[in-house]
Scaffold this motif. Structure first.
Motif, PDB file in Angstrom:
ATOM      1  N   CYS A  32      43.595  34.583  39.888  1.00 62.48           N
ATOM      2  CA  CYS A  32      43.896  35.817  39.156  1.00 62.48           C
ATOM      3  C   CYS A  32      45.319  35.775  38.608  1.00 62.48           C
ATOM      4  N   ASP A  34      47.445  37.984  38.851  1.00 59.86           N
ATOM      5  CA  ASP A  34      48.286  38.891  39.636  1.00 59.86           C
ATOM      6  C   ASP A  34      49.704  38.342  39.829  1.00 59.86           C
ATOM      7  N   GLY A  59      41.304  38.794  37.556  1.00 66.63           N
ATOM      8  CA  GLY A  59      40.289  38.865  38.594  1.00 66.63           C
ATOM      9  C   GLY A  59      39.688  37.541  39.025  1.00 66.63           C
ATOM     10  N   HIS A  90      41.476  37.416  45.230  1.00 61.74           N
ATOM     11  CA  HIS A  90      42.462  37.918  46.201  1.00 61.74           C
ATOM     12  C   HIS A  90      42.194  39.365  46.594  1.00 61.74           C
ATOM     13  N   CYS A  93      42.848  43.339  44.484  1.00 60.27           N
ATOM     14  CA  CYS A  93      42.880  42.894  43.084  1.00 60.27           C
ATOM     15  C   CYS A  93      42.735  44.091  42.141  1.00 60.27           C
ATOM     16  N   GLY A  94      43.503  44.072  41.061  1.00 59.98           N
ATOM     17  CA  GLY A  94      43.421  45.129  40.059  1.00 59.98           C
ATOM     18  C   GLY A  94      42.057  45.227  39.396  1.00 59.98           C
TER      19      GLY A  94
HETATM   20 ZN    ZN Z   1      43.776  40.216  40.752  1.00 54.46          ZN
END
Ligand code: ZN
Length: 178
Positions: A32, A34, A59, A90, A93-94
Motif C-alpha cells: 500500500c 501508506d 490498499g 496492512h 488501511c485507508g
Molecule cells: Zn493502506
C-alpha cells in the motif's frame, strides 16, 4: 527537495545505494502507498536498495487481471527475473471501510461538477466500484493473491504469498504462503 538533492548528488551520497535493476531477492512486492510504510516496511523485512521490485497502490489491491499492477508483476517476472510475488496489505488501511458516498461528496466539495460525475457514470465508470475498499484486509490480500495465482500468463513455478503488516510495529502476519 531540489535544494537537498543538489547536496545529495554533490556529496556523492548515492554511492551507498548503487546496484543494478535486477531484484537481488528475486521478488516483486505489491503493498500500500501508506506513508507509515515508506521506510518501515523495507526495514522490517530487511529489504535493501536493489533487493526487490516494489509496486504500490491504495490498499495493495488487485481487482483486474490486466490492470497496471498485474502488468508490473508480469514484467518483473519475465524481464527482471522475479520468481516470487508477495502481496502485503496492512492493518488500519485507508482503503478499509471506504465510504464511496463520502468520497464523491468530497469530490463535489473540491469543485468537481456533478455533471462530470454523471458523465463518467454514463460512460460506464462506476465510481462506487472503482473506489471500493475492503472490510477485511486478510480477505483483500487473499483475493489479490488468488488473482495473481490464477493469472493465465503466470508461469507455474512462481510462488505467490500474502502477508499483512502492522504499520505501528512492522509485525508481519501470514495470510497465505506460496
Ligand atoms: Zn493502506
Amino acid at each position: 527537495m531540489l535544494t537537498y538533492n543538489k547536496q545529495f548528488v554533490e556529496g556523492k551520497e548515492y554511492e551507498a545505494f548503487q546496484t543494478d535493476n535486477l531484484p537481488n531477492k528475486r521478488m516483486v512486492i505489491l503493498t500500500c502507498m501508506d506513508t507509515r510504510l515508506v521506510e518501515l516496511l523495507p526495514r522490517a523485512l530487511n529489504i535493501q536498495n536493489g533487493d526487490v521490485k516494489m509496486l504500490k497502490n491504495a490498499g495493495a489491491i488487485i481487482r483486474d487481471p490486466f490492470d497496471s499492477i498485474m502488468k508490473g508483476i508480469l514484467v518483473a517476472i519475465y524481464e527482471l527475473q522475479a520468481e516470487e510475488v508477495t502481496v502485503i496489505g496492512h492493518r488500519d488501511c485507508g482503503m478499509s471501510h471506504v465510504d464511496t458516498d463520502v468520497l464523491t461528496n468530497k469530490m463535489i466539495e473540491h469543485g468537481i461538477e456533478k455533471e462530470t460525475l454523471q458523465t463518467l457514470e454514463h460512460a460506464g465508470i462506476d465510481l462506487h466500484d472503482e473506489f471500493r475498499g475492503f472490510d477485511s484486509v486478510e480477505e483483500s490480500v487473499q483475493h489479490s493473491v488468488t488473482i495473481v495465482r490464477n493469472h493465465p500468463l503466470l508461469p507455474k513455478h512462481i510462488k505467490v504469498h500474502g502477508l499483512v503488516i502492522d504499520p505501528g510495529t512492522g509485525k508481519l502476519d501470514v495470510v497465505t504462503k506460496g
